[in-house]
Enzyme design. Structure first.
Site, mmCIF file in Angstrom:
data_model
loop_
_atom_site.group_PDB
_atom_site.id
_atom_site.type_symbol
_atom_site.label_atom_id
_atom_site.label_comp_id
_atom_site.label_asym_id
_atom_site.label_seq_id
_atom_site.Cartn_x
_atom_site.Cartn_y
_atom_site.Cartn_z
ATOM 1 N N GLU A 33 -21.990 -21.837 -22.554
ATOM 2 C CA GLU A 33 -22.275 -23.132 -21.929
ATOM 3 C C GLU A 33 -22.613 -22.995 -20.443
ATOM 4 O OE1 GLU A 33 -19.675 -22.650 -23.942
ATOM 5 O OE2 GLU A 33 -19.669 -24.224 -25.470
ATOM 6 N N PHE A 71 -6.921 -30.970 -30.869
ATOM 7 C CA PHE A 71 -7.679 -29.727 -30.855
ATOM 8 C C PHE A 71 -8.942 -29.888 -30.014
ATOM 9 C CE2 PHE A 71 -10.936 -26.940 -32.849
ATOM 10 C CZ PHE A 71 -10.395 -25.734 -32.435
ATOM 11 N N GLN A 72 -9.142 -28.974 -29.100
ATOM 12 C CA GLN A 72 -10.301 -28.961 -28.188
ATOM 13 C C GLN A 72 -10.424 -30.259 -27.385
ATOM 14 O OE1 GLN A 72 -13.782 -27.599 -30.440
ATOM 15 N NE2 GLN A 72 -13.279 -25.498 -29.850
ATOM 16 N N LYS A 118 -15.986 -39.018 -30.017
ATOM 17 C CA LYS A 118 -16.666 -38.655 -31.260
ATOM 18 C C LYS A 118 -16.936 -39.875 -32.140
ATOM 19 C CE LYS A 118 -16.903 -35.436 -35.060
ATOM 20 N NZ LYS A 118 -16.322 -34.336 -35.814
ATOM 21 N N MET A 141 -21.963 -7.312 -1.009
ATOM 22 C CA MET A 141 -21.696 -8.166 0.149
ATOM 23 C C MET A 141 -20.217 -8.100 0.535
ATOM 24 S SD MET A 141 -23.038 -10.007 2.421
ATOM 25 C CE MET A 141 -24.527 -10.968 2.150
#
Lengths: 567, 161
Positions: free
Chosen positions: A51, A113-114, A163, A481
């Protein structure tokens, strides 16, 4: 007309002329992806490896095309994987609409969940977040989200649909309205009240005051900031610089706002700014900053920055005025509009002596002649072999500074770099987004071995969609760096910055089905890049350079702008 | 210097979170904060007291104005506003001390809300400074509990935000 709620979401994207979406599916966003299946001819979906890559790609797409980027992700880890990408877009004012789905209403707040409170997490790194619990509000929310992302000072917006809101049996009332007829979003009061969906109108008196100040100035300097790029105000800026007849310093984010090759351009300003730019900031008696926010990497020490000058700040965001550096005068408005008004009123100025003083400090880049490959040799080879209008996406660190110092960017959107947030791993995602949005341009991704390791899995996206992105790794076997700071400031105590480890980047490229080249001198670099360009395929060039090459010049953080630690 | 900022916001979930989040993110300190509905049920008013220099208040105002849910922001003129806070104070009270407490209450105009054999619950609405002194006067009797609402304020005269 009654339509499925997910259909309304897709139609609302079409209202905004969205034809490309980057993303990654998952459990809660299944309904949306199911609808996308019906729309696959109209909305092209790019499936990334992660993602974060999708977020950077949507950002790179937005930066390079000037359109709003769109990114999909599922709830929980899908959503949190976006956050680095969201923050990157926020810090660099890039317009991206992030769409996530959350668990259904009955599961909300139950640590399901999630499940994660992504609207809460994203609050400080977005212009606005929306949690959509009522399907009827879908059209308003999406229209408002795009309007907020694209207008004023652009930036990311996040919409989280529950959802159940996207369930196939959810029917809502919907009419297609093209965005041009609907920017006002009068159905949503907060927008109508406070967030005028146009840039603030510059005050006419403020313009006159600046014209007077210019008339009195002997040594003016203009800074070209990211606002010139985001506002696509390059033509107006060019006319202004010519009329003012003054040196132009360019910030990191301003790259492409004013042609780097122009005689008035003095190069980058700030920590790794050129001597000409930094001395000009210190010597000038009038400093006009257009769309720049005087970050700690530009102003370094706000108390001594441009201490001999009257500072004038032109910015679209009122909250930037007097935030980091106290100004003597300011004009709030869109860079393009303010500069147009200024250009109408400003007569041709002449500052020959001052120009000579500053422009004589400009130094031509000297490319070393030696057997060991150097960063400048790599960059010069790229500059000579790729078309002038090629897009350059960078990661963060030494190679980023080298790239920006070396290349001359000629138009807004040509340089894609994470300036504000300094996100390692930004480059490959951004390059993918840029290539998708600009199929006819060559896209070069410069990176370091540290940065590349962070998101190199997106090579599968490069391969799958056959995107000829050319990745050039400045491989110095260390976190360059950070090592440079350790070298100069931490007594060569190289704590955890040595990257003497795999993978073999050539084999990695090959494992992803791409061509890989390892180059150790200039001839090999030329051959590899020529082959890469001819192949029309994505590829990785692993350019092996010395561990201790440094970015020059350098002014340490917080120091006076001409207090060079390295020349 | 203390300054009073009055903010009109959309009466929606998460708005208060957004505003307090902005304060903590930008390292602005909130001295007191009070929220309630206005005459229009879709709009809430938040009154925030900050203790800081002018430059910071200016930044607070600009940053608040950028939030999509914020309708209006105004810093009230300190010498030209009516600011009130409500306090409910529970104090130990016996047969011996009850009369003394009542005397102080009548001086301040405080109301007795509840009384029990060992305590009294008092209510006072006034400026924060007056509430402070009332609290000081009650301290010798041993305070059991203090609840204060935070200041709400309006500008004097017919002007409105």
């Amino acid at each position: 007309m009654k339509v499925r709620s997910t259909q309304a979401i897709m139609e609302c994207l079409l209202e905004q002329e969205v034809d490309t979406v980057f993303g990654y599916p998952g459990g809660t966003i299944l309904n949306l992806y199911d609808e996308l299946y019906n729309y696959k001819d109209k909305i092209h979906h790019i499936l990334t490896a992660h993602e974060q890559g999708a977020a950077h790609a949507a950002d790179g797409y937005a930066r390079s095309t000037g359109k709003v980027g769109v990114c999909f992700a599922t709830s929980g880890p899908g959503a949190t994987n976006l956050t680095t990408g969201i923050a990157t877009a926020y810090m660099d004012s890039s317009p991206v609409v992030f769409i996530t789905c959350n668990v259904a209403e009955p599961l909300l707040g139950k640590d399901s969940f999630q499940e994660v409170d992504i609207t809460g997490i994203a609050m400080p790194i977005t212009k606005a977040t929306y949690l959509v619990r009522d399907p009827a509000t879908i059209p308003d929310v999406i229209r408002q989200a795009f309007a907020v992302a694209a207008t004023g000072r652009p930036g990311p917006v996040l919409i989280d649909f529950l959802k159940n809101v996207t369930a196939p049996d959810q029917m809502i009332e919907y009419e297609f309205v093209h965005w041009r007829e609907n920017r006002g979003c009068s159905s949503i009061r907060s927008l109508a009240h406070t967030h005028e969906l146009k840039a603030p109108e510059p005050n006419s008196d403020d313009i006159d005051i600046l014209v007077d100040m210019i008339g009195q100035a002997q040594k003016p300097l203009v800074i070209c900031g990211g606002g010139v790029v985001r506002g696509r105000a390059d033509k107006q800026f060019m006319e202004f610089a010519r009329k003012l007849d003054a040196p132009v310093a360019i910030t990191l984010m301003g790259g492409g706002g004013f042609p780097g090759s122009h005689e008035l351009a003095t190069g980058m300003i700030g920590m790794h700014g050129s001597r000409a730019s930094n001395v000009a900031a210190n010597q000038c008696d009038l400093l006009i900053a257009v769309g720049c926010r005087f970050s700690d990497r530009v102003a370094l020490n706000p108390a001594t920055f441009a201490s001999q000058a009257k500072i004038v700040h032109i910015d679209i965001d009122r909250s930037e005025i007097d935030k980091n550096v106290l100004t003597d005068h300011h004009i709030v408005g869109n860079a393009r509009h303010v500069l147009e008004l200024l250009n109408q009123r400003l007569t041709q100025q002449e500052h020959a002596a001052w120009k000579d003083e500053i422009l004589s400090l400009k130094r031509d880049t000297v490319v070393e002649e030696c057997d060991q490959l150097t960063p400048k040799q790599v960059l010069e080879t790229i500059r000579q072999l790729v078309p002038e209008n090629s897009i350059v996406a960078t990661d963060v660190g030494q190679h980023q500074m080298w790239s920006i110092q070396h290349f001359h960017f000629e138009y807004p959107g040509q340089l894609l770099t994470s300036g504000g947030f300094g996100t390692m791993g930004f480059g490959l995602g951004a390059a993918i987004g840029a290539k998708v949005g600009n199929p006819d341009k060559v896209v070069i991704h410069t990176t370091g071995d540290g940065c590349f390791r962070m998101n190199c899995h997106e090579l599968c996206t490069v391969e799958h969609y056959d995107l000829p992105v050319i990745t050039v790794i400045f491989n110095n076997g260390c976190l360059g760096m950070v090592r440079q700071w350790q070298n100069l400031i931490y007594n060569q105590r190289f704590s955890e910055t040595t990257l003497d480890r795999g993978p073999d980047f050539v084999k990695l490229a090959e494992a992803y089905g791409l061509n890989g080249y390892r180059v150790t001198n200039r001839t090999e670099m030329e051959q590899a890049l020529t082959a890469a360009l001819a192949s029309g395929k994505g590829c990785v060039i692993d350019a092996v350079i010395d561990t201790d090459d440094m970015v020059r010049p350098m002014v340490p953080g917080g120091a006076h702008i001409t207090n060079f630690l390295l020349e | 210097m203390k300054q009073t900022i009055s903010v009109l916001v959309e009466n929606q979930a998460g708005v208060l979170n957004r505003i307090t989040g902005l304060f903590s993110r930008r390292a602005f300190n909130i001295e007191s904060l009070a929220v309630g509905p206005t005459d229009d049920p879709t709009i809430s008013r938040i009154t925030i007291i900050v203790d800081s220099g002018n430059n910071m208040v200016d930044q607070v105002e600009k940053q608040l104005n950028k939030l999509v849910d914020v309708i209006k922001v105004r810093t009230l003129e300190e010498n030209n506003l009516i600011g009130r806070e409500l306090m409910i104070l529970k104090v130990n009270a016996t047969n011996k001390t009850r009369q003394d407490i009542m005397t102080i209450c009548s001086i301040y105009g405080a109301k007795v809300d509840d009384i029990s054999p060992s305590s009294m619950t008092l209510e006072l609405s006034d400026t924060p400074e007056r509430l402070d002194t009332f609290q000081t006067m009650m301290r010798p009797f041993s305070i059991l509990e203090v609840v204060r609402t935070g200041v709400i304020a309006v500008q004097k005269g017919s002007g409105k935000i």
